[in-house]
Write an enzyme that holds these catalytic residues in place. Structure first.
Site, PDB file in Angstrom:
ATOM      1  CG  ASP A   1      45.928  39.866  36.510  1.00 30.90           C
ATOM      2  OD1 ASP A   1      44.836  40.270  36.960  1.00 30.90           O
ATOM      3  OD2 ASP A   1      46.799  40.620  36.051  1.00 30.90           O
TER       4      ASP A   1
ATOM      5  CE1 TYR B   1      48.509  44.789  31.822  1.00 27.36           C
ATOM      6  CE2 TYR B   1      47.624  42.608  32.238  1.00 27.36           C
ATOM      7  CZ  TYR B   1      48.169  43.790  32.699  1.00 27.36           C
ATOM      8  OH  TYR B   1      48.380  43.958  34.050  1.00 27.36           O
TER       9      TYR B   1
ATOM     10  CE  LYS C   1      45.522  44.034  36.462  1.00 28.97           C
ATOM     11  NZ  LYS C   1      45.784  42.854  35.613  1.00 28.97           N
TER      12      LYS C   1
END
Length: 339
Positions: free
Chosen positions: A51, A56, A82
């Site tokens: 994930d 990030y 995401k």
């Protein structure tokens, strides 16, 4: 490693999965070589669900995860990323401090609309350098991140048009599943009452210590056929370190009450001769609605250590002893909790 199914889909994920936030330099720098070594350690320990998110390292973690997975057989892993933030380039040296060390030179704008989600997916394909994304999570929607007033706007935008984008992507086969990636229970309940989600990546709210998801969210997920992927099982580290000076809970210094509860839990674990971290990692998987426990690190040694402590199943009876020391997160209020 054993696998579990995501919702009503045909997608199977390993019971332990890898979260890549630390590979984007969260709190401390993560050189590229170290990131790849950590991913390899996860692969060597039979983890096959990875994930990541644009947030990030402001694109850095997606690049690294994509580089690692590019030469792996397509059917051998599951990948989630995401949506909800769009990255835009900024001059070198002007990236705001989001706790990422040496991120890429981008900033992020929230966008939960149809167009924003579609654009975010295209950008993620480019950063990953991959042609397949299995799961999309709507990242950090909710009052925990935005506060009540701003989230009302974001939630309306998502329910009015963003959900349609995800449904189209799933119907076309571009993705296999979608859900939320959040740190709170209330927004999960709100969205589940309006949309069918395959899964929810919930950080820190169904753990050995924090049982906020237990009363309402888990029963609703069972009713809807929505799987949970549980992140943050150490609650910002305190369930791994114990109540040591400087320990954190929910991204903030632990209060005396939390320190006392974790101290009591640590004593129980020691009495049984097991690490508290082992109980923390194994607790969520006792419920079949939990598809996977997500662990994140930027150190191969930490990854290997965590896999070693989860390898020996604990007796079911031990978990009842922790019950008196659990807690429920307080109501969110109107202001953002995580700023």
């Amino acid at each position: 490693m054993k696998t579990r199914r995501i919702g009503k889909t045909g997608l199977e994920v390993t019971e332990i999965s890898f979260g890549a936030a630390a590979l984007g330099g969260l709190y401390r720098e993560c050189p590229r070589e170290q990131a790849i070594e950590t991913l390899q350690a996860a692969w060597d320990n039979d983890i096959r669900y990875f994930d990541v998110a644009p947030w990030y390292g402001l694109g850095l973690a997606e690049r690294r995860v994509g580089d690692f997975l590019r030469d792996k057989p397509e059917g051998d892993y599951v990948l989630s990323t995401k949506v909800g933030r769009l990255l835009r380039p900024v001059p070198t040296g002007t990236v705001p401090d989001y706790s990422y060390v040496n991120p890429l030179s981008f900033d992020a704008d929230y966008d939960y609309s149809y167009d924003g989600i579609m654009r975010s997916v295209e950008f993620s394909y480019a950063r990953l350098g991959l042609n397949r994304i299995d799961i999309l999570y709507v990242h950090d929607i909710g009052g925990y991140t935005h506060g009540a007033a701003k989230n009302a706007v974001h939630l309306k935008q998502f329910l009015d048009s963003g959900v349609k984008a995800l449904e189209e992507l799933r119907a076309s086969g571009a993705i296999s599943a979608f859900g939320l990636g959040v740190n709170e229970v209330p927004v999960c309940l709100d969205v589940l009452r309006h949309a069918d989600l395959d899964c929810i990546l919930l950080a820190g709210r169904y753990t050995l210590l924090d049982r906020s998801a237990e009363d309402e969210l888990l029963p609703l997920c069972r009713q809807k056929g929505t799987s949970l992927v549980v992140g943050g099982v150490f609650n910002s580290g305190i369930l791994a370190t114990g109540p040591v000076p400087g320990s954190h809970f929910d991204y903030m210094p632990a209060t005396d009450d939390v320190l006392a509860k974790v101290g009591a839990m640590e004593a129980i674990a020691k009495r049984h001769g097991v690490p508290l971290a082992a109980a923390a990692m194994q607790f969520p998987l006792r419920d079949p609605i939990i598809a996977s426990v997500l662990i994140g690190t930027a150190k191969p040694s930490s990854l290997t250590r965590n896999m070693e402590i989860v390898a020996s199943p604990l007796a079911d009876s031990i978990f009842a002893e922790f019950e008196p020391y659990t807690l429920i997160a307080p109501p969110l209020g109107t202001e953002a909790v995580r700023v």
